[in-house]
Write a protein that holds these residues in place. Structure first.
Motif, PDB file in Angstrom:
ATOM      1  N   SER A  25     -23.445  24.490 -46.619  1.00  0.00           N
ATOM      2  CA  SER A  25     -23.321  26.013 -47.362  1.00  0.00           C
ATOM      3  C   SER A  25     -22.990  25.909 -48.845  1.00  0.00           C
ATOM      4  CB  SER A  25     -22.334  26.960 -46.441  1.00  0.00           C
ATOM      5  OG  SER A  25     -20.875  26.452 -46.675  1.00  0.00           O
ATOM      6  N   GLY A  26     -23.257  26.865 -49.653  1.00  0.00           N
ATOM      7  CA  GLY A  26     -22.832  27.060 -51.020  1.00  0.00           C
ATOM      8  C   GLY A  26     -23.845  26.654 -51.968  1.00  0.00           C
ATOM      9  N   SER A  27     -25.115  26.262 -51.673  1.00  0.00           N
ATOM     10  CA  SER A  27     -26.203  25.659 -52.528  1.00  0.00           C
ATOM     11  C   SER A  27     -27.280  25.363 -51.805  1.00  0.00           C
ATOM     12  CB  SER A  27     -25.619  24.272 -53.249  1.00  0.00           C
ATOM     13  OG  SER A  27     -26.447  23.846 -54.257  1.00  0.00           O
ATOM     14  N   SER A  28     -28.360  25.038 -52.594  1.00  0.00           N
ATOM     15  CA  SER A  28     -29.721  24.711 -51.799  1.00  0.00           C
ATOM     16  C   SER A  28     -29.568  23.630 -51.099  1.00  0.00           C
ATOM     17  CB  SER A  28     -30.921  24.704 -53.047  1.00  0.00           C
ATOM     18  OG  SER A  28     -31.966  24.604 -52.404  1.00  0.00           O
ATOM     19  N   PHE A  29     -29.836  23.400 -49.678  1.00  0.00           N
ATOM     20  CA  PHE A  29     -29.803  22.358 -49.078  1.00  0.00           C
ATOM     21  C   PHE A  29     -30.980  21.228 -49.147  1.00  0.00           C
ATOM     22  CE2 PHE A  29     -31.240  19.910 -45.084  1.00  0.00           C
ATOM     23  CZ  PHE A  29     -29.942  19.423 -44.626  1.00  0.00           C
ATOM     24  N   SER A  30     -31.871  21.754 -49.923  1.00  0.00           N
ATOM     25  CA  SER A  30     -33.279  20.961 -49.868  1.00  0.00           C
ATOM     26  C   SER A  30     -33.020  19.926 -51.020  1.00  0.00           C
ATOM     27  CB  SER A  30     -34.410  21.737 -50.149  1.00  0.00           C
ATOM     28  OG  SER A  30     -34.514  22.565 -51.326  1.00  0.00           O
ATOM     29  N   ILE A  31     -32.177  20.041 -52.231  1.00  0.00           N
ATOM     30  CA  ILE A  31     -32.153  19.137 -53.302  1.00  0.00           C
ATOM     31  C   ILE A  31     -31.160  18.034 -53.179  1.00  0.00           C
ATOM     32  CG2 ILE A  31     -32.750  21.310 -54.848  1.00  0.00           C
ATOM     33  CD1 ILE A  31     -29.769  21.301 -55.547  1.00  0.00           C
ATOM     34  N   TYR A  32     -30.452  17.920 -51.940  1.00  0.00           N
ATOM     35  CA  TYR A  32     -29.521  17.085 -51.788  1.00  0.00           C
ATOM     36  C   TYR A  32     -29.955  15.890 -51.058  1.00  0.00           C
ATOM     37  CZ  TYR A  32     -25.967  20.096 -53.717  1.00  0.00           C
ATOM     38  OH  TYR A  32     -25.288  20.667 -54.596  1.00  0.00           O
ATOM     39  N   ALA A  33     -29.822  14.668 -51.391  1.00  0.00           N
ATOM     40  CA  ALA A  33     -29.895  13.530 -50.432  1.00  0.00           C
ATOM     41  C   ALA A  33     -28.780  13.516 -49.472  1.00  0.00           C
ATOM     42  CB  ALA A  33     -30.019  12.316 -51.171  1.00  0.00           C
ATOM     43  N   MET A  34     -29.270  13.300 -47.838  1.00  0.00           N
ATOM     44  CA  MET A  34     -27.995  13.474 -47.162  1.00  0.00           C
ATOM     45  C   MET A  34     -27.759  12.279 -46.313  1.00  0.00           C
ATOM     46  SD  MET A  34     -27.377  16.663 -47.408  1.00  0.00           S
ATOM     47  CE  MET A  34     -26.268  17.024 -46.131  1.00  0.00           C
ATOM     48  N   GLY A  35     -26.639  12.100 -45.922  1.00  0.00           N
ATOM     49  CA  GLY A  35     -26.343  10.936 -44.982  1.00  0.00           C
ATOM     50  C   GLY A  35     -25.301  11.018 -44.169  1.00  0.00           C
ATOM     51  N   LEU A  47     -22.223   3.249 -44.462  1.00  0.00           N
ATOM     52  CA  LEU A  47     -23.186   3.964 -44.220  1.00  0.00           C
ATOM     53  C   LEU A  47     -24.083   4.022 -42.757  1.00  0.00           C
ATOM     54  CD1 LEU A  47     -25.248   6.221 -45.532  1.00  0.00           C
ATOM     55  CD2 LEU A  47     -26.577   4.478 -46.478  1.00  0.00           C
ATOM     56  N   VAL A  48     -24.382   4.813 -42.236  1.00  0.00           N
ATOM     57  CA  VAL A  48     -24.848   4.783 -40.930  1.00  0.00           C
ATOM     58  C   VAL A  48     -26.429   5.172 -41.151  1.00  0.00           C
ATOM     59  CG1 VAL A  48     -24.872   5.537 -38.500  1.00  0.00           C
ATOM     60  CG2 VAL A  48     -22.635   5.303 -39.661  1.00  0.00           C
ATOM     61  N   ALA A  49     -26.550   6.282 -41.623  1.00  0.00           N
ATOM     62  CA  ALA A  49     -27.906   6.422 -41.844  1.00  0.00           C
ATOM     63  C   ALA A  49     -28.194   7.458 -42.982  1.00  0.00           C
ATOM     64  CB  ALA A  49     -28.517   7.399 -40.628  1.00  0.00           C
ATOM     65  N   SER A  50     -29.259   7.647 -43.628  1.00  0.00           N
ATOM     66  CA  SER A  50     -29.695   8.416 -44.701  1.00  0.00           C
ATOM     67  C   SER A  50     -30.933   8.992 -44.963  1.00  0.00           C
ATOM     68  CB  SER A  50     -29.218   7.656 -46.128  1.00  0.00           C
ATOM     69  OG  SER A  50     -29.943   6.616 -46.332  1.00  0.00           O
ATOM     70  N   ILE A  51     -31.244  10.161 -45.715  1.00  0.00           N
ATOM     71  CA  ILE A  51     -32.409  10.798 -45.735  1.00  0.00           C
ATOM     72  C   ILE A  51     -32.513  11.034 -47.098  1.00  0.00           C
ATOM     73  CG2 ILE A  51     -31.853  12.935 -44.748  1.00  0.00           C
ATOM     74  CD1 ILE A  51     -34.767  12.985 -43.611  1.00  0.00           C
ATOM     75  N   PRO A  52     -33.724  10.798 -47.889  1.00  0.00           N
ATOM     76  CA  PRO A  52     -33.803  11.323 -49.438  1.00  0.00           C
ATOM     77  C   PRO A  52     -33.836  12.818 -49.444  1.00  0.00           C
ATOM     78  CG  PRO A  52     -34.949   9.284 -48.817  1.00  0.00           C
ATOM     79  CD  PRO A  52     -34.458   9.765 -47.425  1.00  0.00           C
ATOM     80  N   SER A  53     -33.690  13.436 -50.530  1.00  0.00           N
ATOM     81  CA  SER A  53     -33.906  14.871 -50.734  1.00  0.00           C
ATOM     82  C   SER A  53     -35.150  15.201 -50.644  1.00  0.00           C
ATOM     83  CB  SER A  53     -33.197  15.327 -52.185  1.00  0.00           C
ATOM     84  OG  SER A  53     -33.935  14.739 -53.163  1.00  0.00           O
ATOM     85  N   GLY A  54     -36.293  14.411 -51.078  1.00  0.00           N
ATOM     86  CA  GLY A  54     -37.565  14.839 -50.850  1.00  0.00           C
ATOM     87  C   GLY A  54     -38.144  14.136 -49.650  1.00  0.00           C
ATOM     88  N   GLY A  55     -37.453  13.760 -48.683  1.00  0.00           N
ATOM     89  CA  GLY A  55     -37.988  13.011 -47.607  1.00  0.00           C
ATOM     90  C   GLY A  55     -38.254  13.943 -46.450  1.00  0.00           C
TER      91      GLY A  55
END
Length: 121
Positions: A25-35, A47-55
């Protein structure tokens, strides 16, 4: 400010499954790389797993630690601002506090407070 809240942890027997969730929450979710990261007492956070912002959730864009490949799956639901970690065939060595992370170029990353996963018979 971006806020991350993990949930879904708990106690499970070896070979069992859990699905972790991270509500953003608090910002646009799609612009962040997540992990997803995890940490056990006396060890560094890894680090266990990650996904790029544009992935996407495809195997081409997602990345996994060697220790969890074939067992864990990271995915995200942009419409609901939620990140997931599906964990199958859990092992005792998977026991740790699992943290959600959101990263954006030029800024400090955001962290959730973690959720405990315990794998034991």
């Amino acid at each position: 400010q971006v806020q991350l809240v993990e949930s879904g942890g708990g106690l499970v027997q070896p070979g069992g499954s859990l699905r972790l969730s991270c509500a953003v929450s608090g910002s646009s979710f799609s612009i962040y790389a997540m992990g997803w990261y995890r940490q056990t007492p006396g060890k560094e956070r890894e680090l266990v797993a990650s996904i790029p912002s544009g992935g996407t959730t495809s195997t081409i864009t997602t990345r996994y630690a060697d220790s969890v490949k074939g067992r864990f799956t990271i995915s995200k639901d942009s419409a609901n601002n939620t990140l997931y970690l599906q964990m199958n065939n859990l092992k005792p060595e998977d026991t740790a506090v699992y943290y959600c992370n959101a990263a954006r170029y030029g800024r400090q990353p955001y962290w959730g407070r973690g959720t405990q996963v315990t794998v034991s018979s």
